[in-house]
Design a protein around this motif. Structure first.
Motif, mmCIF file in Angstrom:
data_model
loop_
_atom_site.group_PDB
_atom_site.id
_atom_site.type_symbol
_atom_site.label_atom_id
_atom_site.label_comp_id
_atom_site.label_asym_id
_atom_site.label_seq_id
_atom_site.Cartn_x
_atom_site.Cartn_y
_atom_site.Cartn_z
ATOM 1 N N ILE A 100 0.858 -1.182 0.000
ATOM 2 C CA ILE A 100 0.000 0.000 0.000
ATOM 3 C C ILE A 100 0.892 1.230 0.000
ATOM 4 C CG2 ILE A 100 -1.621 1.368 1.368
ATOM 5 C CD1 ILE A 100 -2.975 -1.129 2.250
ATOM 6 N N PRO A 102 1.756 4.440 1.322
ATOM 7 C CA PRO A 102 1.304 5.119 2.545
ATOM 8 C C PRO A 102 0.965 6.587 2.324
ATOM 9 C CG PRO A 102 3.675 4.746 2.601
ATOM 10 C CD PRO A 102 3.165 4.012 1.412
ATOM 11 N N SER A 104 -0.566 7.727 -0.406
ATOM 12 C CA SER A 104 -1.907 7.764 -0.992
ATOM 13 C C SER A 104 -2.969 7.467 0.054
ATOM 14 C CB SER A 104 -2.012 6.754 -2.137
ATOM 15 O OG SER A 104 -2.035 5.421 -1.650
ATOM 16 N N ALA A 105 -2.630 6.635 1.045
ATOM 17 C CA ALA A 105 -3.606 6.267 2.073
ATOM 18 C C ALA A 105 -3.993 7.462 2.924
ATOM 19 C CB ALA A 105 -3.042 5.155 2.952
ATOM 20 N N HIS A 110 -9.512 7.706 -1.430
ATOM 21 C CA HIS A 110 -9.022 6.520 -2.111
ATOM 22 C C HIS A 110 -7.552 6.294 -1.764
ATOM 23 C CE1 HIS A 110 -12.358 8.147 -4.583
ATOM 24 N NE2 HIS A 110 -12.701 6.879 -4.696
ATOM 25 N N PHE A 111 -7.118 5.067 -1.887
ATOM 26 C CA PHE A 111 -5.707 4.758 -1.694
ATOM 27 C C PHE A 111 -5.274 3.750 -2.750
ATOM 28 C CE2 PHE A 111 -8.020 1.738 0.917
ATOM 29 C CZ PHE A 111 -7.366 0.532 0.719
ATOM 30 N N VAL A 113 -3.054 0.417 -4.040
ATOM 31 C CA VAL A 113 -2.413 -0.845 -3.684
ATOM 32 C C VAL A 113 -1.646 -1.352 -4.905
ATOM 33 C CG1 VAL A 113 -4.123 -1.433 -1.943
ATOM 34 C CG2 VAL A 113 -4.455 -2.195 -4.292
ATOM 35 N N SER A 129 -11.330 4.213 0.350
ATOM 36 C CA SER A 129 -10.904 4.119 1.748
ATOM 37 C C SER A 129 -12.049 3.730 2.662
ATOM 38 C CB SER A 129 -10.312 5.456 2.214
ATOM 39 O OG SER A 129 -9.188 5.810 1.457
ATOM 40 N N SER A 454 -3.846 -1.844 11.668
ATOM 41 C CA SER A 454 -4.291 -0.613 11.011
ATOM 42 C C SER A 454 -3.318 0.513 11.312
ATOM 43 C CB SER A 454 -5.695 -0.232 11.495
ATOM 44 O OG SER A 454 -5.644 0.300 12.808
ATOM 45 N N THR A 455 -3.299 1.509 10.429
ATOM 46 C CA THR A 455 -2.395 2.641 10.635
ATOM 47 C C THR A 455 -2.798 3.465 11.845
ATOM 48 O OG1 THR A 455 -3.739 3.924 9.081
ATOM 49 C CG2 THR A 455 -1.812 2.791 8.194
ATOM 50 N N THR A 517 -5.094 -0.369 6.124
ATOM 51 C CA THR A 517 -5.088 1.081 6.279
ATOM 52 C C THR A 517 -5.810 1.404 7.586
ATOM 53 O OG1 THR A 517 -7.159 1.360 5.051
ATOM 54 C CG2 THR A 517 -5.108 1.381 3.773
ATOM 55 N N GLN A 518 -6.244 2.644 7.707
ATOM 56 C CA GLN A 518 -6.903 3.039 8.946
ATOM 57 C C GLN A 518 -8.218 2.307 9.156
ATOM 58 O OE1 GLN A 518 -7.268 7.252 9.406
ATOM 59 N NE2 GLN A 518 -8.610 7.132 11.166
#
Length: 534
Positions: A100, A102, A104-105, A110-111, A113, A129, A454-455, A517-518
């Motif tokens: 991923i 990071p 973009s997240a 959107h993020f 992959v 997201s 998760s972040t 992600t989060q």
């Protein structure tokens, strides 16, 4: 002195581990470094934790087909006949094929992959997201780089068995790729414009890894207005000694600088060890390298200076061992310590009677965290992690080094490495969060393949090799609208931690990647990406 962490096992002696005497000067150097202890914040521990409650809540999910089939750890498994040592197996047998971005997240709804497909192409998917967000135009995936044998940017670096490619994101503008055959490429520019066009890659023209390699980490460092990229590649090579059948694990710490549209190496430092590290990261200023590994690592080469190894007699660093009282040892003790049992000792049982718990085969038995100073090339800080299992690593903030989750009793403690200040004796670790009972949970998952968090450190995720995904969420308030009580004690429960058990489709296909992600978990199989939202 325990020497069991320094070993090299070839295909001819996989069953019989050969213990090699570690370099005396390296041991003396590490004894002189700052020995630190892992700090534990008691306010982040919950002695009254009641366990996870199984939730039957149906979580939102999204499934997206991959492009030309994703690859990951099964690529390494397909080359099993060529993996001729335990070091090869530890380095390449299990590869997380999903990454991923990071940056973009943290950019919006959107993020991005990334994974490599079977045609050695780097594929990018932009995915939502949150479950209620709309699908972007290129959620079906786009090819952003081609690194196959017939591509114009490809140059076969070695006759060694090729691995799958790997990608790292140095910052929001720079992305680094190794093609699995020893070559490095750098993309410069915005990655989040969603244009659908293949990226332009600048090759590193003066570097070819002597063996198939994996990219471990990459970070951009700005000093005096000049931009450089620090990265680390991992490979396994033959040991330069009389016994050419032995292998050595090699980490090359490379500093790149742009020259027009291509890149050149500014500095190369080489570290050698006895096993692939479990964790490795370059400090944000580029002043040091942190790693968690088994046995001894040492810098053996520097392209900018001569690396000297102080000749130190072995007896100056070898701890004198007291005579062994064989009469006071049981047969089991002799098996565990590697000592030969006296002939007159009664043979009550043999090695076949030992159980799994009697063995010291755990990879973290001799593990240690080490920080290499970039200026002195010496180990400046060291922490003993013997017997403490490293549960997983994760990138929580792209501007910081990845965090580590280390088992402490039954819990999983999350540590954030911090670059030490010059002259400061402050421990360069910070205990930032705790996943209650996660150490116990992971130990019970005999088929565990990947683990992430998760972040936002809200949940942890563990998956097995094919079909099961386990989610463990931190405690949250029950809420004013409901009352939850313990049936046995009648005690009112104000907070509850929930567990979700998910079963994936296509159980015959292996899971080749896992990331989080989060608010989402992303699972990669050969034929599909599956997103689970929490």
């Amino acid at each position: 002195m325990d020497e069991s962490g320094d070993r090299a096992i070839t295909d001819d002696s996989m069953a019989d581990s050969r213990v090699e005497q570690v370099d005396a000067a390296s041991l003396l150097q590490q004894k002189r470094c700052c020995e630190v202890e892992l700090p534990v914040r008691r306010d982040l521990l919950d002695a009254q934790f009641q366990g996870y409650k199984l939730s039957l809540e149906e979580l939102p999910s999204l499934r997206i087909a991959t492009l030309a089939g994703a690859v990951g750890s099964e690529w390494g498994a397909s080359q099993a006949q060529e993996l001729t040592s335990l070091q090869h197996f530890r380095a390449f047998a299990v590869i997380n094929g999903l990454s991923i971005d990071p940056w973009s997240a943290a950019a919006g709804d959107h993020f991005a992959v990334y994974y490599f497909n079977q045609q050695r192409q780097l594929v990018c998917h932009f995915v939502p997201s949150q479950p209620q967000a709309s699908l972007p135009a290129n959620s079906a995936g786009q090819i952003v780089g081609s690194f196959s044998d017939n591509a114009t940017v490809e140059s076969t670096a070695t006759d060694a068995v090729p691995l799958c490619g790997s990608v790292q994101f140095a910052d929001a503008q720079h992305c680094v790729v190794t093609n699995g055959r020893g070559r490095l490429f750098v993309h410069t520019g915005a990655r989040h414009t969603q244009t659908g066009q293949e990226w332009t890659w600048g090759p590193v023209v003066d570097y070819v890894c002597p063996e198939s390699c994996l990219l471990q980490t990459a970070r951009t460092v700005v000093s005096g207005g000049a931009v450089s990229i620090h990265l680390v590649v991992l490979y396994v090579g033959k040991q330069a000694s009389k016994d050419a059948s032995r292998f050595v694990t090699v980490l090359e710490w490379i500093v790149l600088q742009a020259v027009g549209s291509s890149w050149k190496t500014q500095r190369v430092r080489r570290l050698e060890g006895t096993s692939a590290p479990h964790y490795i990261a370059v400090e944000p200023p580029g002043d040091g390298l942190s790693l968690v590994g088994e046995g001894i690592f040492k810098i053996v080469f520097d392209s900018q200076r001569v690396v000297t190894d102080t000749a130190t007699p072995a007896d100056e660093v070898m701890e004198e061992q007291p005579p062994v009282d064989h009469a006071g040892l049981g047969k089991r003790s002799c098996f565990n310590t590697g000592l030969a049992a006296p002939d007159d000792m009664p043979s009550s049982f043999g090695p076949d009677d030992l159980e799994e718990c009697d063995s010291f085969a755990d990879e973290t038995y001799n593990a240690a965290w080490m920080r290499f100073d970039g200026s002195t090339e010496a180990v400046s800080h060291r922490a003993d992690l013997s017997g403490r299992q490293l549960l997983f690593t994760a990138t929580v903030s792209p501007d910081q080094m990845p965090v580590m989750c280390i088992r402490y009793d039954v819990d999983g403690l999350v540590y954030q490495p911090i670059p030490p200040e010059a002259g400061s004796e402050k421990v360069p670790w910070e205990h930032i969060a705790t996943f209650n009972a996660l150490g116990y949970v992971v130990a019970s998952k005999q088929e565990k393949k990947f683990a992430v968090c998760s972040t936002a450190l809200r949940f942890a995720c563990v998956c097995d090799g094919n079909r099961n995904v386990y989610l463990y969420r931190n405690e949250v308030p029950v809420g004013e609208q409901s009352v939850l009580k313990n049936r046995k004690t009648g005690q009112t429960i104000s907070h509850v931690a929930r567990q979700h058990v998910l079963t994936l489709n296509d159980a015959e296909l292996p899971i080749v990647g896992l990331a989080a992600t989060q608010q989402a978990v992303v699972i990669l199989k050969k034929n599909a990406l599956t997103l689970i939202y929490l």
